[in-house]
Design an enzyme around this catalytic site. Structure first.
Site, PDB file in Angstrom:
ATOM      1  N   LYS A  91     -64.534  -4.218  27.288  1.00 32.10           N
ATOM      2  CA  LYS A  91     -64.595  -3.126  26.304  1.00 32.10           C
ATOM      3  C   LYS A  91     -64.596  -1.760  27.011  1.00 32.10           C
ATOM      4  O   LYS A  91     -64.804  -1.693  28.237  1.00 32.10           O
ATOM      5  CB  LYS A  91     -65.857  -3.295  25.441  1.00 32.10           C
ATOM      6  CG  LYS A  91     -65.834  -4.564  24.554  1.00 32.10           C
ATOM      7  CD  LYS A  91     -67.092  -4.624  23.691  1.00 32.10           C
ATOM      8  CE  LYS A  91     -67.077  -5.847  22.788  1.00 32.10           C
ATOM      9  NZ  LYS A  91     -68.259  -5.885  21.889  1.00 32.10           N
TER      10      LYS A  91
ATOM     11  N   TYR B 283     -61.450  -5.775  14.098  1.00 30.23           N
ATOM     12  CA  TYR B 283     -62.796  -6.137  13.651  1.00 30.23           C
ATOM     13  C   TYR B 283     -62.903  -6.186  12.123  1.00 30.23           C
ATOM     14  O   TYR B 283     -63.995  -6.004  11.582  1.00 30.23           O
ATOM     15  CB  TYR B 283     -63.822  -5.157  14.224  1.00 30.23           C
ATOM     16  CG  TYR B 283     -64.305  -5.516  15.617  1.00 30.23           C
ATOM     17  CD1 TYR B 283     -64.891  -6.754  15.881  1.00 30.23           C
ATOM     18  CD2 TYR B 283     -64.213  -4.617  16.671  1.00 30.23           C
ATOM     19  CE1 TYR B 283     -65.361  -7.089  17.158  1.00 30.23           C
ATOM     20  CE2 TYR B 283     -64.683  -4.943  17.952  1.00 30.23           C
ATOM     21  CZ  TYR B 283     -65.251  -6.185  18.180  1.00 30.23           C
ATOM     22  OH  TYR B 283     -65.722  -6.517  19.434  1.00 30.23           O
TER      23      TYR B 283
ATOM     24  N   PHE C 181     -72.602  -1.276  10.942  1.00 31.47           N
ATOM     25  CA  PHE C 181     -72.194  -0.732  12.239  1.00 31.47           C
ATOM     26  C   PHE C 181     -70.677  -0.655  12.412  1.00 31.47           C
ATOM     27  O   PHE C 181     -70.189  -0.317  13.485  1.00 31.47           O
ATOM     28  CB  PHE C 181     -72.825  -1.555  13.377  1.00 31.47           C
ATOM     29  CG  PHE C 181     -72.518  -3.035  13.357  1.00 31.47           C
ATOM     30  CD1 PHE C 181     -71.318  -3.534  13.857  1.00 31.47           C
ATOM     31  CD2 PHE C 181     -73.437  -3.939  12.842  1.00 31.47           C
ATOM     32  CE1 PHE C 181     -71.040  -4.895  13.848  1.00 31.47           C
ATOM     33  CE2 PHE C 181     -73.166  -5.314  12.822  1.00 31.47           C
ATOM     34  CZ  PHE C 181     -71.960  -5.778  13.328  1.00 31.47           C
TER      35      PHE C 181
ATOM     36  N   ARG D 116     -67.677 -17.608  26.061  1.00 34.73           N
ATOM     37  CA  ARG D 116     -68.831 -17.117  25.283  1.00 34.73           C
ATOM     38  C   ARG D 116     -70.123 -17.311  26.084  1.00 34.73           C
ATOM     39  O   ARG D 116     -71.004 -16.464  26.074  1.00 34.73           O
ATOM     40  CB  ARG D 116     -68.952 -17.858  23.940  1.00 34.73           C
ATOM     41  CG  ARG D 116     -67.826 -17.638  22.948  1.00 34.73           C
ATOM     42  CD  ARG D 116     -67.882 -16.338  22.211  1.00 34.73           C
ATOM     43  NE  ARG D 116     -69.108 -16.060  21.511  1.00 34.73           N
ATOM     44  CZ  ARG D 116     -69.287 -14.970  20.761  1.00 34.73           C
ATOM     45  NH1 ARG D 116     -68.306 -14.083  20.601  1.00 34.73           N
ATOM     46  NH2 ARG D 116     -70.423 -14.751  20.167  1.00 34.73           N
TER      47      ARG D 116
ATOM     48  N   THR E  56     -74.830 -11.650  21.868  1.00 33.96           N
ATOM     49  CA  THR E  56     -74.393 -10.321  21.417  1.00 33.96           C
ATOM     50  C   THR E  56     -75.405  -9.250  21.815  1.00 33.96           C
ATOM     51  O   THR E  56     -75.038  -8.209  22.361  1.00 33.96           O
ATOM     52  CB  THR E  56     -74.227 -10.323  19.870  1.00 33.96           C
ATOM     53  OG1 THR E  56     -73.417 -11.431  19.504  1.00 33.96           O
ATOM     54  CG2 THR E  56     -73.625  -9.021  19.387  1.00 33.96           C
TER      55      THR E  56
ATOM     56  N   ARG F 182     -73.487  -9.980  29.801  1.00 26.31           N
ATOM     57  CA  ARG F 182     -74.216  -9.033  28.945  1.00 26.31           C
ATOM     58  C   ARG F 182     -75.653  -8.832  29.427  1.00 26.31           C
ATOM     59  O   ARG F 182     -76.174  -7.716  29.388  1.00 26.31           O
ATOM     60  CB  ARG F 182     -74.158  -9.494  27.488  1.00 26.31           C
ATOM     61  CG  ARG F 182     -72.775  -9.237  26.873  1.00 26.31           C
ATOM     62  CD  ARG F 182     -72.613  -9.935  25.552  1.00 26.31           C
ATOM     63  NE  ARG F 182     -71.460  -9.450  24.803  1.00 26.31           N
ATOM     64  CZ  ARG F 182     -71.039  -9.998  23.656  1.00 26.31           C
ATOM     65  NH1 ARG F 182     -71.682 -11.042  23.152  1.00 26.31           N
ATOM     66  NH2 ARG F 182     -69.991  -9.508  23.029  1.00 26.31           N
TER      67      ARG F 182
ATOM     68  N   ASN G 145     -71.700  -3.679  24.864  1.00 19.82           N
ATOM     69  CA  ASN G 145     -72.080  -4.923  25.553  1.00 19.82           C
ATOM     70  C   ASN G 145     -70.961  -5.470  26.437  1.00 19.82           C
ATOM     71  O   ASN G 145     -70.868  -6.666  26.675  1.00 19.82           O
ATOM     72  CB  ASN G 145     -72.608  -5.953  24.548  1.00 19.82           C
ATOM     73  CG  ASN G 145     -71.607  -6.237  23.441  1.00 19.82           C
ATOM     74  OD1 ASN G 145     -70.465  -5.779  23.495  1.00 19.82           O
ATOM     75  ND2 ASN G 145     -72.010  -7.006  22.455  1.00 19.82           N
TER      76      ASN G 145
ATOM     77  N   HIS H  48     -65.906  -8.858  25.097  1.00 20.85           N
ATOM     78  CA  HIS H  48     -65.675  -9.550  23.827  1.00 20.85           C
ATOM     79  C   HIS H  48     -65.087 -10.920  24.133  1.00 20.85           C
ATOM     80  O   HIS H  48     -64.332 -11.074  25.092  1.00 20.85           O
ATOM     81  CB  HIS H  48     -64.671  -8.762  22.958  1.00 20.85           C
ATOM     82  CG  HIS H  48     -64.174  -9.584  21.795  1.00 20.85           C
ATOM     83  ND1 HIS H  48     -64.865  -9.670  20.613  1.00 20.85           N
ATOM     84  CD2 HIS H  48     -63.095 -10.399  21.675  1.00 20.85           C
ATOM     85  CE1 HIS H  48     -64.208 -10.503  19.799  1.00 20.85           C
ATOM     86  NE2 HIS H  48     -63.132 -10.955  20.420  1.00 20.85           N
TER      87      HIS H  48
ATOM     88  N   GLU I 173     -56.785 -13.388  17.206  1.00 22.70           N
ATOM     89  CA  GLU I 173     -57.029 -12.302  18.170  1.00 22.70           C
ATOM     90  C   GLU I 173     -55.990 -12.277  19.299  1.00 22.70           C
ATOM     91  O   GLU I 173     -55.581 -11.205  19.734  1.00 22.70           O
ATOM     92  CB  GLU I 173     -58.441 -12.441  18.756  1.00 22.70           C
ATOM     93  CG  GLU I 173     -59.504 -12.171  17.697  1.00 22.70           C
ATOM     94  CD  GLU I 173     -60.931 -12.347  18.203  1.00 22.70           C
ATOM     95  OE1 GLU I 173     -61.126 -12.751  19.365  1.00 22.70           O
ATOM     96  OE2 GLU I 173     -61.858 -12.076  17.421  1.00 22.70           O
TER      97      GLU I 173
HETATM   98  P1  GDP Z   1     -69.899 -10.921  19.423  1.00 27.07           P
HETATM   99  O1  GDP Z   1     -68.970 -11.973  18.876  1.00 27.07           O
HETATM  100  O2  GDP Z   1     -70.985 -11.498  20.304  1.00 27.07           O
HETATM  101  O3  GDP Z   1     -69.178  -9.781  20.105  1.00 27.07           O
HETATM  102  O4  GDP Z   1     -70.707 -10.302  18.185  1.00 27.07           O
HETATM  103  P2  GDP Z   1     -70.319  -9.940  16.670  1.00 27.07           P
HETATM  104  O5  GDP Z   1     -68.972 -10.515  16.309  1.00 27.07           O
HETATM  105  O6  GDP Z   1     -71.475 -10.287  15.809  1.00 27.07           O
HETATM  106  O7  GDP Z   1     -70.211  -8.344  16.687  1.00 27.07           O
HETATM  107  C1  GDP Z   1     -69.098  -7.701  17.205  1.00 27.07           C
HETATM  108  C2  GDP Z   1     -69.524  -6.514  18.045  1.00 27.07           C
HETATM  109  O8  GDP Z   1     -70.164  -5.565  17.181  1.00 27.07           O
HETATM  110  C3  GDP Z   1     -70.592  -6.817  19.102  1.00 27.07           C
HETATM  111  O9  GDP Z   1     -70.085  -7.349  20.301  1.00 27.07           O
HETATM  112  C4  GDP Z   1     -71.199  -5.441  19.315  1.00 27.07           C
HETATM  113  O10 GDP Z   1     -70.349  -4.617  20.133  1.00 27.07           O
HETATM  114  C5  GDP Z   1     -71.187  -4.885  17.888  1.00 27.07           C
HETATM  115  N1  GDP Z   1     -72.452  -5.123  17.180  1.00 27.07           N
HETATM  116  C6  GDP Z   1     -72.976  -6.316  16.769  1.00 27.07           C
HETATM  117  N2  GDP Z   1     -74.149  -6.144  16.129  1.00 27.07           N
HETATM  118  C7  GDP Z   1     -74.372  -4.806  16.142  1.00 27.07           C
HETATM  119  C8  GDP Z   1     -75.439  -3.977  15.623  1.00 27.07           C
HETATM  120  O11 GDP Z   1     -76.402  -4.456  15.021  1.00 27.07           O
HETATM  121  N3  GDP Z   1     -75.297  -2.622  15.810  1.00 27.07           N
HETATM  122  C9  GDP Z   1     -74.227  -2.072  16.466  1.00 27.07           C
HETATM  123  N4  GDP Z   1     -74.171  -0.730  16.610  1.00 27.07           N
HETATM  124  N5  GDP Z   1     -73.222  -2.816  16.955  1.00 27.07           N
HETATM  125  C10 GDP Z   1     -73.294  -4.158  16.795  1.00 27.07           C
END
Ligand code: GDP
Length: 139
Positions: free
Chosen positions: A9, A49, A57, A85, A91, A102, A112, A115, A126
């Site tokens: 990222k 996304y 968010f 993963r 996350t 992470r 973080n 992805h 994707e």
């Molecule tokens: P991932 O699959 O582990 O990347 O997680 P998700 O698909 O749930 O979320 C996508 C991305 O959104 C995450 O990698 C973070 O960059 C962001 N994100 C997830 N949860 C939060 C949150 O509670 N607040 C904020 N600001 N960003 C979030």
């Protein structure tokens, strides 16, 4: 052999973590079969996304993902989706297992570093979001 989409990222690229991430990918026996550095527009980040569009968010996340260049890659290998993963960690970096990317490098739940696709269907969406058919099938 499974394919998955990996992204370093914009925070990871800005902090010069591309080498660190690729070193781990190669050490874990995953192959990079396509790679490019892209600076997503806001609307490309929103499309990527889209599953999160109702989340509070979403606006911050798509601002972040379009804030600078990101390295997008297709990784290939046995159990590539789960393996990548696991290497990334949870996350929320505060909950990420020791030794994961992470846990070691994330600074924030949003910033973080990496992805990874979370299932075969999302991996298919994707990988084709960023790479054409010719690029996806190249070794
Ligand atoms: P991932 O699959 O582990 O990347 O997680 P998700 O698909 O749930 O979320 C996508 C991305 O959104 C995450 O990698 C973070 O960059 C962001 N994100 C997830 N949860 C939060 C949150 O509670 N607040 C904020 N600001 N960003 C979030």
């Amino acid at each position: 052999m499974e394919q998955t989409l990996a992204i370093v990222k914009p925070d990871g690229v800005a902090r010069k973590l591309i080498g660190e991430v690729i070193k781990r990918i190669e050490a874990n026996d995953l192959n990079i079969c396509a790679v490019k550095l892209i600076h997503m527009t806001k609307s490309q980040a929103q499309g990527f996304y889209a599953v999160h569009k109702e989340r509070p968010f979403f606006n911050d996340l798509t601002d972040f993902m379009s804030s600078g260049p990101a390295l997008v890659m297709i990784l290939k290998g046995e159990n590539a989706i789960a393996k990548w993963r696991e290497m990334m960690g949870a996350t929320n970096y505060k909950e990420a297992a020791q030794g994961t990317i992470r846990c070691e490098f994330a600074t924030d739940i949003e910033k973080n570093v990496v992805h990874g696709s979370d299932a075969p269907e999302t991996a298919a969406f994707e990988t084709s979001y960023f790479f054409n058919a010719f690029e996806r099938t190249a070794e």
